[in-house]
Motif scaffolding. Structure first.
Motif, mmCIF file in Angstrom:
data_model
loop_
_atom_site.group_PDB
_atom_site.id
_atom_site.type_symbol
_atom_site.label_atom_id
_atom_site.label_comp_id
_atom_site.label_asym_id
_atom_site.label_seq_id
_atom_site.Cartn_x
_atom_site.Cartn_y
_atom_site.Cartn_z
ATOM 1 N N VAL A 176 0.826 -1.202 0.000
ATOM 2 C CA VAL A 176 0.000 0.000 0.000
ATOM 3 C C VAL A 176 0.863 1.256 0.000
ATOM 4 O O VAL A 176 0.636 2.200 -0.773
ATOM 5 N N ASN A 177 1.884 1.272 0.849
ATOM 6 C CA ASN A 177 2.742 2.445 0.948
ATOM 7 C C ASN A 177 3.600 2.639 -0.285
ATOM 8 O O ASN A 177 3.970 3.769 -0.629
ATOM 9 N N SER A 178 3.931 1.554 -0.985
ATOM 10 C CA SER A 178 4.691 1.670 -2.223
ATOM 11 C C SER A 178 3.892 2.434 -3.273
ATOM 12 O O SER A 178 4.435 3.275 -4.001
ATOM 13 N N VAL A 179 2.599 2.145 -3.353
ATOM 14 C CA VAL A 179 1.731 2.864 -4.285
ATOM 15 C C VAL A 179 1.702 4.349 -3.934
ATOM 16 O O VAL A 179 1.751 5.213 -4.816
ATOM 17 N N THR A 180 1.652 4.633 -2.648
ATOM 18 C CA THR A 180 1.639 6.029 -2.193
ATOM 19 C C THR A 180 2.854 6.784 -2.689
ATOM 20 O O THR A 180 2.786 7.969 -3.024
ATOM 21 N N ASP A 218 5.450 3.819 -6.559
ATOM 22 C CA ASP A 218 6.092 2.567 -6.969
ATOM 23 C C ASP A 218 4.998 1.546 -7.255
ATOM 24 O O ASP A 218 4.364 1.030 -6.343
ATOM 25 N N TYR A 219 4.780 1.258 -8.542
ATOM 26 C CA TYR A 219 3.699 0.362 -8.918
ATOM 27 C C TYR A 219 4.172 -1.052 -9.245
ATOM 28 O O TYR A 219 3.338 -1.931 -9.485
ATOM 29 N N SER A 220 5.462 -1.276 -9.243
ATOM 30 C CA SER A 220 5.975 -2.616 -9.540
ATOM 31 C C SER A 220 6.111 -3.467 -8.274
ATOM 32 O O SER A 220 5.900 -4.681 -8.315
ATOM 33 N N THR A 221 6.448 -2.838 -7.154
ATOM 34 C CA THR A 221 6.611 -3.580 -5.908
ATOM 35 C C THR A 221 5.328 -4.298 -5.478
ATOM 36 O O THR A 221 5.395 -5.461 -5.062
ATOM 37 N N PRO A 222 4.161 -3.673 -5.566
ATOM 38 C CA PRO A 222 2.937 -4.406 -5.196
ATOM 39 C C PRO A 222 2.722 -5.671 -6.031
ATOM 40 O O PRO A 222 2.221 -6.672 -5.514
ATOM 41 N N MET A 223 3.107 -5.631 -7.308
ATOM 42 C CA MET A 223 2.981 -6.818 -8.144
ATOM 43 C C MET A 223 3.916 -7.921 -7.653
ATOM 44 O O MET A 223 3.548 -9.095 -7.570
ATOM 45 N N LYS A 257 -6.075 -8.147 0.712
ATOM 46 C CA LYS A 257 -5.687 -6.737 0.748
ATOM 47 C C LYS A 257 -4.757 -6.401 -0.411
ATOM 48 O O LYS A 257 -4.920 -5.362 -1.084
ATOM 49 N N ILE A 258 -3.789 -7.281 -0.670
ATOM 50 C CA ILE A 258 -2.842 -7.034 -1.753
ATOM 51 C C ILE A 258 -3.533 -7.166 -3.108
ATOM 52 O O ILE A 258 -3.249 -6.402 -4.048
ATOM 53 N N GLU A 259 -4.437 -8.115 -3.229
ATOM 54 C CA GLU A 259 -5.191 -8.275 -4.480
ATOM 55 C C GLU A 259 -5.994 -7.015 -4.790
ATOM 56 O O GLU A 259 -6.119 -6.619 -5.958
ATOM 57 N N VAL A 280 -3.587 -4.458 -6.225
ATOM 58 C CA VAL A 280 -3.248 -4.787 -7.607
ATOM 59 C C VAL A 280 -4.426 -4.499 -8.536
ATOM 60 O O VAL A 280 -4.255 -3.974 -9.646
ATOM 61 N N TYR A 281 -5.634 -4.820 -8.080
ATOM 62 C CA TYR A 281 -6.818 -4.554 -8.899
ATOM 63 C C TYR A 281 -6.976 -3.058 -9.143
ATOM 64 O O TYR A 281 -7.283 -2.619 -10.263
ATOM 65 N N ASP A 282 -6.767 -2.272 -8.108
ATOM 66 C CA ASP A 282 -6.889 -0.825 -8.240
ATOM 67 C C ASP A 282 -5.868 -0.288 -9.242
ATOM 68 O O ASP A 282 -6.178 0.579 -10.061
ATOM 69 N N LEU A 283 -4.649 -0.815 -9.197
ATOM 70 C CA LEU A 283 -3.625 -0.406 -10.164
ATOM 71 C C LEU A 283 -4.025 -0.813 -11.580
ATOM 72 O O LEU A 283 -3.777 -0.087 -12.545
ATOM 73 N N SER A 284 -4.645 -1.980 -11.682
ATOM 74 C CA SER A 284 -5.037 -2.489 -12.995
ATOM 75 C C SER A 284 -6.100 -1.619 -13.641
ATOM 76 O O SER A 284 -5.996 -1.249 -14.817
ATOM 77 N N VAL A 285 -7.143 -1.286 -12.868
ATOM 78 C CA VAL A 285 -8.228 -0.487 -13.442
ATOM 79 C C VAL A 285 -7.762 0.937 -13.753
ATOM 80 O O VAL A 285 -8.346 1.614 -14.610
#
Length: 224
Positions: free
Chosen positions: A156-160, A163-168, A204-206, A209-214
Motif C-alpha cells: 500500500v505504501n509503495s503505491v503512495t 512505486d507500482y511494480s513492488t505491489p505486483m 488486501k494485496i489483491e 493490484v486490482y486498483d492499479l489495474s483499473v
C-alpha cells in the motif's frame, strides 16, 4: 524438625532454584526484546520510500550481531535438555526476530527465507537435537506469517510513493506463501489462527493490484 517439615523445606529449595533459572532467562529475554524492537524500528523506514530499504537492511544486520550474542547467553542460562520446558519464555521474541530476518532477506533479494538462513541470522541451530538450542519450526512459521502482514502494508505504501511494480512483486510472493501454508495440516491453534490473517493479507494485496489495474498503472513487461 520433623521429617515432614524437612521434606517440604527441600521442596522449597527446589522451587527457589527453579525460580532463579526462570528469572535469569526472563532477564536475558527482556534484553533480547529490546534489541528486537530496535530492529523493527530500523526496518520501518522502508515505508518512507524504496530508497530507504538498502540502508535499513544494512543497519538491521548490524543489530543482529547483538541478537546472536544474547542467544549465546540465553543458551548458557539453563540445561539445554530442558529447552521446551522454558521455550514459552522466549518464543515470541524468536518469532519477531524471524519476521525481521525474513523481511531483510525479502527486501534484499526478493525470496522466501529458509529456516537454515533464519537460524544463521539469529545465531542458533536450525534443527532440533538433544542438547542444542535451536530454532523451533513453529516459531519460524509464525515469523513468516508476520512477514505477510508487513508486506501487505508495504504494498500500500509503495503505491503512495509512486512505486507500482513492488505491489505486483509482493502479490506473487504472498500468493506463493499462502499456497505453501495451505499444504500444511495446521493443528497448532496459534498457527491456524495466524494463517487466517494471511488470507486477509492476500485479499488486501489483491485489492491494491486490482486498483492499479483499473487505473492502468501496472508496469508493462519489457520486451527483449
Amino acid at each position: 524438625m520433623s521429617k515432614f517439615s524437612s521434606l517440604f523445606l527441600d521442596f522449597q529449595k527446589h522451587l527457589d532454584k527453579e525460580q532463579g533459572v526462570v528469572d535469569g532467562i526472563k532477564a536475558i529475554v527482556s534484553d533480547l526484546d529490546s534489541t528486537a524492537r530496535q530492529i523493527v524500528i530500523t526496518l520501518q523506514v522502508i515505508h518512507q520510500g524504496d530508497h530507504k530499504k538498502i540502508e535499513a537492511c544494512s543497519s538491521a544486520r548490524v543489530q543482529f550481531e547483538d541478537v546472536r550474542k544474547k542467544f549465546v547467553t540465553l543458551a548458557g542460562s539453563f540445561p539445554l535438555c530442558d529447552f521446551y520446558r522454558y521455550h514459552d519464555i522466549w518464543k515470541y521474541s524468536t518469532q519477531r526476530l524471524c519476521y525481521c530476518a525474513a523481511l531483510i532477506v525479502w527486501l534484499e533479494v526478493g525470496i522466501l527465507i529458509s529456516r537454515e538462513t533464519a537460524a544463521s541470522i539469529l545465531g542458533i541451530a536450525d534443527k532440533e537435537s538433544d542438547g542444542v538450542f535451536h530454532l523451533d519450526i513453529e516459531d519460524f512459521l509464525m515469523g513468516l506469517l508476520e512477514l505477510s502482514s508487513e508486506l501487505a502494508r508495504y504494498a500500500v505504501n509503495s503505491v503512495t510513493h509512486g512505486d507500482y511494480s513492488t505491489p505486483m512483486q509482493i502479490s506473487h510472493f504472498i500468493s506463493d506463501l499462502s499456497a505453501g501454508f495451505r499444504l500444511l495440516n495446521l493443528k497448532n491453534d496459534a498457527l491456524r489462527r495466524r494463517f487466517d490473517v494471511l488470507k486477509y493479507d492476500v485479499k488486501k494485496i489483491e485489492e491494491v493490484v486490482y486498483d492499479l489495474s483499473v487505473r492502468n498503472l501496472i508496469p508493462k513487461p519489457q520486451s527483449d
